[in-house]
Design an enzyme around this catalytic site. Structure first.
Site, PDB file in Angstrom:
ATOM      1  CG  HIS A 163      -1.909   0.994   1.401  1.00 57.48           C
ATOM      2  ND1 HIS A 163      -1.636   2.294   1.772  1.00 57.48           N
ATOM      3  CD2 HIS A 163      -3.244   0.933   1.223  1.00 57.48           C
ATOM      4  CE1 HIS A 163      -2.777   2.971   1.812  1.00 57.48           C
ATOM      5  NE2 HIS A 163      -3.764   2.179   1.487  1.00 57.48           N
ATOM      6  CG  ASP A 221       0.708  -2.354   6.229  1.00 54.32           C
ATOM      7  OD1 ASP A 221      -0.236  -2.477   7.032  1.00 54.32           O
ATOM      8  OD2 ASP A 221       0.630  -1.703   5.166  1.00 54.32           O
ATOM      9  CD  GLN A 223      -6.699  -4.617   4.347  1.00 54.51           C
ATOM     10  OE1 GLN A 223      -7.632  -5.318   4.729  1.00 54.51           O
ATOM     11  NE2 GLN A 223      -6.861  -3.348   4.053  1.00 54.51           N
ATOM     12  CE  LYS A 242      -7.175  -0.471   6.511  1.00 53.58           C
ATOM     13  NZ  LYS A 242      -7.901  -0.043   5.317  1.00 53.58           N
ATOM     14  CB  CYS A 247      -3.667   3.267  -1.593  1.00 58.74           C
ATOM     15  SG  CYS A 247      -4.898   4.518  -1.311  1.00 58.74           S
TER      16      CYS A 247
END
Ligand code: 7TS
Length: 403
Positions: free
Chosen positions: A120, A197, A200, A223, A361
């Site tokens: 991203h 990261d 997700q 999220k 993104c």
């Protein structure tokens, strides 16, 4: 098992869009918020608003305690060793900017950072900004046709100039779940720290930062059925202690004079200014929700929807799916013939189906895939097979208009 009653906990799912029942499949961008979180925000604004860490009065102490309770909740949730390793930020983006801008101060001309092609922009641009003080080179790991990282190439990119490796746990476009534990071990064998990261991964997977042995792990509350404006940076204490502050201001100091300032201890050294303490306190309620349903149950439910919808879409001629790695997360990126992703999204919206369109993104990944963008559907705990059927039926209905 996921019960129908879960849907009733999400007030927004009762609404209509364009005269049709909302089918919300834009969960990769943000998931919806259960009533316990919404009500906690309203309750705190209504009864307990006071600034944290600033007052001796009761309200301020209550607010402080709620925020610190959430910090300990996050610590337990990701199995961090100490609450001092949990820094509250505005989100994943700010957490990565914090690490890049603070830890990155030690980088020098010619140093190298390893990223992957599926990142991203939040895990690309902050590393480029280091270029303002050092000419740091970014090395990029490629993917294969299923959307899996080329791990041989990854291993080959390390050299004596490598100063950081940063990659997503789960891709927001391809759904690929990367073998981060092995990738971290590889980096550590070269003495290189790793930022994962987890934006997700955190809504679907149990994260154990000590088992992963990562140096930094970042994610966003919104999220994970939590509020907007709140994120987490987990950092290994030894590294956080060495790092200079990211922003200056209130809360992050020990003593200030015009000549010299000394800084507060962890975690406050990295938390300048008034945080979204009501959001943080309400984030704790999102953990209540996740724990009550069980992340394992949530994941199993979403993966069943992924399997079901993928098989329905695969039967449709002209639909191309990007990202077919075994063990992928609950996200489907696709295009329909030569139709523009935007047109597909717009027509689906007319039928009440909310999907994401565009580059997500992740422009370097789009370039790698050779497309300007994709349509993306992602599943959350409250989605149902009936919704998947309606989504595919809607797609079938609009396809003749597009091809
Ligand atoms: N990293 C990944 C892997 C993401 O998916 C996102 C958000 C971010 C970082 C940034 O998170 P933020 O909360 O700081 O904004 N991804 C998306 C998306 O795919 N569509 O909208 C937001």
């Amino acid at each position: 098992m996921i019960e129908d009653s879960i849907r009733e906990e999400f007030p927004i799912l009762g609404r209509e869009v364009n005269g049709k029942p909302l089918i919300y499949l834009d969960n990769v961008a943000t998931s919806q918020t259960p009533r316990v979180v919404v009500e906690e925000i309203a309750r705190l604004y209504g009864t307990s608003k006071a600034n944290v860490h600033r007052g001796v009065h009761t309200l301020s102490q209550e607010a402080t305690e709620l925020q610190e309770e959430c910090r300990r909740r996050v610590q337990r949730h990701i199995n961090a060793e100490s609450h001092e390793e949990i820094i509250f930020t505005r989100g994943t983006t700010e957490a990565i900017n914090l690490v890049a801008s603070s830890y990155g101060q030690r980088f020098r001309d010619g140093d190298e950072i390893i990223l992957t092609v599926m990142e991203h922009h939040a895990n690309i641009v902050p590393w480029q900004l280091i270029g303002n003080h050092a000419d740091v080179k970014i090395r990029v790991v490629d993917i294969n046709e299923r959307g899996e990282l080329d791990l041989e190439q990854y291993r080959s990119l390390f050299n004596e100039r490598t100063v950081m490796a940063a990659f997503c746990h789960v891709s927001n476009v391809l759904g690929t779940q990367n073998p981060v534990k092995d990738m971290i071990a590889t980096a550590h064998a070269h003495g290189v720290p790793v930022l994962v990261d987890g934006a997700q991964a955190s809504p679907h997977l149990r994260i154990d930062v000590r088992d992963l042995d990562c140096d930094f792990y970042v994610f966003s509350a919104h999220k994970m059925y939590g509020p907007t404006g709140v994120g987490v940076l987990y950092g290994r204490k030894r590294l956080l202690e060495e790092m200079p502050p990211y922003q200056g201001g209130g809360e992050m100091i020990k003593h200030v004079t015009f000549e010299k300032t000394t800084y507060a201890e962890l975690p406050f050294k990295f938390e300048a200014g008034t945080p979204d303490f009501i959001g943080i306190a309400a984030f704790a309620k999102a953990f209540d929700f996740l724990d009550r349903i069980g992340l394992e149950n949530i994941e199993a439910h979403e993966l069943e929807l992924l399997r079901y919808t993928t098989s329905l879409l695969t039967e449709l001629e002209g639909v191309h799916i990007y990202g077919t790695a075994p063990g992928k997360g609950p996200v489907i990126s696709f295009n329909v013939g030569n139709a523009h992703n935007y047109d597909v999204g717009l027509l689906l919206d007319r039928l009440g189906v909310a999907v994401r369109t565009g580059h997500h993104c992740a422009q370097p990944l789009m370039e790698r895939l050779g497309v300007p963008g994709t349509v993306r559907a992602g599943f959350a705990v409250y989605n149902t097979k009936e919704e998947c059927d309606s989504f595919v039926a809607a797609l079938k209905r609009i396809m003749p208009m597009l091809m």
